[in-house]
Each structure stands twice: as C-alpha cells, then as structure tokens.
Design a protein around this motif. Structure first.
Motif, PDB file in Angstrom:
ATOM      1  N   GLY A  78       0.778  -1.144  -0.071  1.00 21.88           N
ATOM      2  CA  GLY A  78      -0.030  -0.068  -0.186  1.00 21.88           C
ATOM      3  C   GLY A  78       0.890   1.297   0.016  1.00 21.88           C
ATOM      4  N   ALA A  79       2.138   1.128  -0.080  1.00 20.26           N
ATOM      5  CA  ALA A  79       2.999   2.109   0.075  1.00 20.26           C
ATOM      6  C   ALA A  79       3.122   2.876  -1.204  1.00 20.26           C
ATOM      7  N   ILE A  80       3.391   4.282  -1.317  1.00 24.66           N
ATOM      8  CA  ILE A  80       3.702   4.909  -2.515  1.00 24.66           C
ATOM      9  C   ILE A  80       5.281   4.832  -2.826  1.00 24.66           C
ATOM     10  N   VAL A  81       5.628   4.227  -3.966  1.00 25.04           N
ATOM     11  CA  VAL A  81       7.163   3.856  -4.299  1.00 25.04           C
ATOM     12  C   VAL A  81       7.342   5.105  -5.003  1.00 25.04           C
ATOM     13  N   LEU A  82       8.774   5.553  -4.691  1.00 24.15           N
ATOM     14  CA  LEU A  82       9.354   6.524  -5.330  1.00 24.15           C
ATOM     15  C   LEU A  82      10.753   6.261  -5.975  1.00 24.15           C
ATOM     16  N   ASP A  83      10.531   6.169  -7.340  1.00 23.54           N
ATOM     17  CA  ASP A  83      11.654   5.735  -8.127  1.00 23.54           C
ATOM     18  C   ASP A  83      13.053   6.359  -7.891  1.00 23.54           C
ATOM     19  N   ASN A  84      14.150   5.659  -7.777  1.00 16.91           N
ATOM     20  CA  ASN A  84      15.403   6.068  -7.495  1.00 16.91           C
ATOM     21  C   ASN A  84      16.243   6.222  -8.742  1.00 16.91           C
ATOM     22  N   HIS A  85      16.510   7.446  -9.393  1.00 20.16           N
ATOM     23  CA  HIS A  85      17.093   7.487 -10.648  1.00 20.16           C
ATOM     24  C   HIS A  85      18.668   7.610 -10.670  1.00 20.16           C
ATOM     25  N   ASN A  86      19.050   7.550  -9.283  1.00 19.76           N
ATOM     26  CA  ASN A  86      20.528   7.901  -9.153  1.00 19.76           C
ATOM     27  C   ASN A  86      21.305   6.692  -8.207  1.00 19.76           C
ATOM     28  N   GLY A  87      20.465   5.622  -7.792  1.00 18.83           N
ATOM     29  CA  GLY A  87      20.825   4.542  -6.835  1.00 18.83           C
ATOM     30  C   GLY A  87      19.828   3.374  -7.333  1.00 18.83           C
ATOM     31  N   THR A  88      19.705   2.561  -6.175  1.00 16.90           N
ATOM     32  CA  THR A  88      19.050   1.301  -6.018  1.00 16.90           C
ATOM     33  C   THR A  88      17.839   1.326  -5.369  1.00 16.90           C
ATOM     34  N   ALA A  89      18.000   1.977  -4.174  1.00 11.54           N
ATOM     35  CA  ALA A  89      16.980   1.814  -3.076  1.00 11.54           C
ATOM     36  C   ALA A  89      16.060   2.888  -3.346  1.00 11.54           C
ATOM     37  N   PRO A  90      14.786   2.436  -3.632  1.00 13.75           N
ATOM     38  CA  PRO A  90      13.640   3.310  -4.029  1.00 13.75           C
ATOM     39  C   PRO A  90      13.170   3.959  -2.513  1.00 13.75           C
ATOM     40  N   GLY A  91      12.644   5.250  -2.794  1.00 14.71           N
ATOM     41  CA  GLY A  91      12.002   5.892  -1.506  1.00 14.71           C
ATOM     42  C   GLY A  91      10.661   5.427  -1.477  1.00 14.71           C
ATOM     43  N   LEU A  92       9.955   5.727  -0.073  1.00 14.18           N
ATOM     44  CA  LEU A  92       8.734   5.204   0.084  1.00 14.18           C
ATOM     45  C   LEU A  92       7.852   6.269   0.970  1.00 14.18           C
ATOM     46  N   ILE A  93       6.680   6.081   0.618  1.00 19.47           N
ATOM     47  CA  ILE A  93       5.475   6.984   1.357  1.00 19.47           C
ATOM     48  C   ILE A  93       4.454   6.095   2.071  1.00 19.47           C
ATOM     49  N   LEU A  94       4.413   6.034   3.288  1.00 13.75           N
ATOM     50  CA  LEU A  94       3.623   5.375   4.112  1.00 13.75           C
ATOM     51  C   LEU A  94       2.569   5.943   4.760  1.00 13.75           C
ATOM     52  N   GLU A  95       1.260   5.879   4.548  1.00  8.17           N
ATOM     53  CA  GLU A  95       0.140   6.254   5.090  1.00  8.17           C
ATOM     54  C   GLU A  95      -0.612   5.470   5.814  1.00  8.17           C
ATOM     55  N   LYS A  96      -0.814   5.766   7.093  1.00  5.29           N
ATOM     56  CA  LYS A  96      -1.728   5.039   8.059  1.00  5.29           C
ATOM     57  C   LYS A  96      -2.221   5.709   9.222  1.00  5.29           C
ATOM     58  N   LYS A  97      -3.697   5.715   9.447  1.00  4.87           N
ATOM     59  CA  LYS A  97      -4.281   6.517  10.321  1.00  4.87           C
ATOM     60  C   LYS A  97      -4.010   7.946  10.605  1.00  4.87           C
ATOM     61  N   GLY A  98      -3.989   8.810   9.705  1.00  6.05           N
ATOM     62  CA  GLY A  98      -3.590   9.967   9.609  1.00  6.05           C
ATOM     63  C   GLY A  98      -1.921  10.251   9.838  1.00  6.05           C
ATOM     64  N   LYS A  99      -1.264   9.269   9.832  1.00  4.76           N
ATOM     65  CA  LYS A  99       0.227   9.546  10.014  1.00  4.76           C
ATOM     66  C   LYS A  99       0.943   9.180   8.898  1.00  4.76           C
ATOM     67  N   THR A 100       2.012   9.858   8.188  1.00  3.87           N
ATOM     68  CA  THR A 100       2.696   9.890   7.243  1.00  3.87           C
ATOM     69  C   THR A 100       4.259   9.503   7.563  1.00  3.87           C
ATOM     70  N   ALA A 101       4.810   8.421   6.995  1.00  2.00           N
ATOM     71  CA  ALA A 101       6.284   8.030   6.975  1.00  2.00           C
ATOM     72  C   ALA A 101       6.895   8.242   5.698  1.00  2.00           C
ATOM     73  N   ILE A 102       7.856   9.084   5.375  1.00  3.11           N
ATOM     74  CA  ILE A 102       8.538   9.433   4.150  1.00  3.11           C
ATOM     75  C   ILE A 102       9.839   8.843   4.460  1.00  3.11           C
ATOM     76  N   LEU A 103      10.441   7.696   3.837  1.00  4.59           N
ATOM     77  CA  LEU A 103      11.546   7.135   3.606  1.00  4.59           C
ATOM     78  C   LEU A 103      12.363   7.512   2.444  1.00  4.59           C
ATOM     79  N   LEU A 104      13.677   7.900   2.749  1.00  8.24           N
ATOM     80  CA  LEU A 104      14.449   8.512   1.649  1.00  8.24           C
ATOM     81  C   LEU A 104      15.749   7.772   1.793  1.00  8.24           C
TER      82      LEU A 104
END
Length: 418
Positions: free
Chosen positions: A128-154
């Motif tokens: 269910g996460a929003i996946v952010l493509d990484n054009h400069n490396g291998t690890a994609p970024g992520l946006i996790l949304e749950k119960k009004g809280k948001t975690a953005i992983l970069l």
C-alpha cells in the motif's frame, strides 16, 4: 503539519560523516510551511530505532526518515517502520526491474563487479506504500500512510535523496498543505549583522505575514522574506513591499535579491557593466579571492591577473612596493596595501585592483599589530585607498573573513567610483 526528521546510521553518531541531509530537509520543510519540531539521529539498532520511530509517529503528523534503505543486514529502516505501521512487505516488480537495470550497468563498467542477491532486498516494499523511483541509485523511496500519519523514507546519499525529494516528495507535501510558502532573499554586504538587526528591529517586532529572518554569513547578511498564502502570486504580492523597504533602508549594500546570486557574481556583473578590468594582489589570502572570482562563469572577460606576493621580496619585485615602506611601515600596513594595489594595476594594466595584507596567525602578532590585523587596499584608475580591519578566529577563519570583506570593498569602490 508537525514534522519530524530522523537520520538513521551509526556512522552519523560516530562522526564518520557529516549529517547534511537534516539541514537540507529542514530548510525545504520550512519553505513548504511544515513545522519541524524535532530532529533525531539513531544508529542501526532495531530496538532503539523502533523506540525513536514509534515516538515520532505518536507526536508528529509527518516523519521523514533518511538512510538505512540499502541491501545490507543493518539497513532496517524500511522493515522497522513498516512493522510499526502494520504494513507487510512484498516485492514490487517495477522496483526490481529498475534495480536490475541499474546493477547490470554497474557490473558492465567493471568486470570484477558482480550482482549479489541481497540487492533485491531493496525491491521489497510495504503493501500500500507509494513507491518513489530512484534514478541515481538502487534503493527506492517510500511514502507510508496509516491512520492520519505519514512516514517518508528516503535513501541516505545526498545525491540520491535531494533529486528524489524535489521530484516526488515536494509535490506530495504541497498537495496536502492548505497554503503555500514562498521566500525571497535580500543579500547585504559591507555592514555587520548587528547593524542590520538594529535597522530592521521595527519590522521584526511588527511582522506577521510576511516574516523576515536574518542569517549571518562570513562578510554578508542575508534576510529571508517569507510569506504564506493560497498561491504563489498572492505570496509574491505580500513579499514585494517588504523587499522594497529593505532595499530602501540598505541601499547600495544590497547586492542581490536572488537567492542563488553570490557576492562574487554581483562584482563580476558590475565590472562588466562598467567595462572595467580587474587585477588582484594577495598576501595572507594566498589566492582565495581569485578562487572566488574565477568560480563565476565569464570572469575571464574582466579578470586577467592575480598576484600572490607572500614574501616582502615578492611584494617589492612583482608589485613595486617600496623597500622603505616595508622597512619602516612593515608589510602589514595601510601604505603597503595601497602600494600593492597600485602595483597590481600598473603591472597588469587593469582599471581596478584589490590588495590584501595582514596577520592570519596563530603566531607573529604583537601588541601594536595583533593577529587578525588586516589591511585591504583598492586602486581605481590611479587612486589608491586602504582600510584597516581586525578579524577574530583561527587562521582559516581570518583568511575567509578577509576574502569576503575584500570582495565587499571591491564592489563598494566600483559603485562609489573611488
């Protein structure tokens, strides 16, 4: 929205790397109108990481985490955050294809390199996460949304984090903000931070929207004017009269209202505008002024000569500083600075020159001429002046201050025609 930044990595705690990501993200979040109340650094330890992320999710609306998304066993930011938010991991085929493509190019460039299976751990994403493509490396970024809280992983590397944040995270956060934030910088040289603060005290005390925030930089003062409104046009309308008032108060000391414009760029623009040729005569700065000048594209149109005359012999031989001056007044004197500036113009045929001479320390100072004593000279069309300065700090700090004040004095001399 209350926002929290978490930097993950034992190497940050140990001081092995400088955490520039937090400074970058704090500034960007402020411009987006987000309220950054907390910043944390946690090592690659699951228990401590779990406690820090849980606390952040409890007290903040948006949590931005950087680092720990790689292929190794200690890269567990994604796993811990997903578990805390109740979002099981599954492989994302799109991310796996991008990782595979990147790794094959990586392998192609060096026959000794090989693709290892652990790299594909990075294709596992929370359901269910929003996946952010990484054009400069291998690890994609992520946006996790749950119960009004948001975690953005970069990802941690700045060359991966910054473009990902600009391309994906900024639009995402803007979409969730009722108002937008717009800023404009007013850059001032030639006067100190305390004087600037005194001049705008009334504006600071009465400000609501927009606001003025001063930032001190070596030899400069920057004033950031920030407004919030429903759109950019409305923000600009609020900012315009404040910038106009600041320009009225500080006059020629304002060298830029464009955030990206540097003092040396402003100097080069003035030299071009007035069709002047520049030369430099540096002693204690050893070429630092020239370095800043040549950082500007097109500097060669106005700058042709730079003399680094560190010894008295060089000052006499290359710039024509009189032996009598050096003997009676000394190299660290107003007269020497004037003669250095005149000599630079004469030797190069330039219209204007700046000279610097002084004591950067830590040794060599006396009661009459303490460490930090600096003379900056300027010769403009045959007329030479010199000013005395007293800087504090270590050797590099004194040299940096001298460089910045020399550029400010050069600009002032061009404008005043002296």
């Amino acid at each position: 929205m209350i926002t929290e930044l978490i930097s993950v990595g034992t190497e940050i705690l140990l001081g092995n790397i400088v955490n520039t990501n937090s400074a970058y993200l704090s500034e960007k979040c402020a411009l987006l109108g987000l309220s950054v109340y907390y910043q944390d650094v946690v090592g690659d330890n699951e228990g401590r990481m779990r406690d820090v992320i849980r606390t952040a999710l409890d007290r903040s609306d948006v949590v931005i985490l950087t680092g720990g998304l790689g292929p190794t066993e200690d890269d567990i930011t994604k796993e811990v955050t997903a578990d805390l938010m109740g979002m099981p991991l599954k492989e994302d085929s799109h991310s796996r294809k991008l990782i595979d493509k990147y790794l094959k190019e990586y392998e192609k460039n060096n026959s000794q390199r090989r693709i290892t299976k652990n790299n594909y751990k990075q294709a596992m994403v929370p359901e269910g996460a929003i996946v952010l493509d990484n054009h400069n490396g291998t690890a994609p970024g992520l946006i996790l949304e749950k119960k009004g809280k948001t975690a953005i992983l970069l990802p941690g590397p700045p060359n991966e984090l910054k473009p990902m944040f600009e391309e994906y995270v900024v639009p995402y956060l803007q979409k969730n903000q009722p108002e937008i934030i717009v800023s404009q910088m007013v850059k001032i040289s030639g006067i100190g931070e305390s004087q600037v603060a005194e001049e705008i005290q009334d504006l600071i005390e009465s400000q609501t929207n927009p606001t003025i925030a001063p930032y001190a930089k070596t030899g400069e003062v920057h004033l950031r004017v920030t407004a919030s409104a429903e759109n950019e046009k409305a923000c600009r309308k609020l900012i315009k009269p404040v910038v106009k008032e600041l320009k009225k108060r500080f006059g020629e000391n304002v060298f830029a209202t464009d955030e990206s414009k540097t003092l040396e760029e402003a100097v080069i623009d003035l030299l071009k505008e007035k069709d002047l040729k520049l030369s430099l005569a540096e002693s204690l700065t050893g070429g630092m002024i020239a370095q800043r000048i040549v950082n500007v594209s097109g500097a060669s149109e106005v700058f042709g000569y730079g003399f680094v005359t560190y010894s008295n012999k060089a000052k006499h031989k290359c710039l024509g500083v009189k032996k009598r001056t050096l003997k009676e007044q000394g190299a660290v004197s107003a007269k020497c600075a004037r003669e250095m500036a005149k000599g630079a113009c004469k030797a190069s045929g330039a219209d204007i020159s700046i000279s610097v001479t002084g004591l950067a320390g830590p040794g060599g100072g006396t009661k009459e001429t303490p460490v930090g004593t600096v003379f900056i000279g300027c010769c403009y069309k045959g007329k030479a002046i010199a000013k005395e300065f007293h800087f504090t700090g270590n050797r590099m700090r004194i040299r940096e201050q001298t460089t910045a004040h020399a550029l400010a004095m050069l600009r002032d001399c061009i404008i005043m025609g002296r």
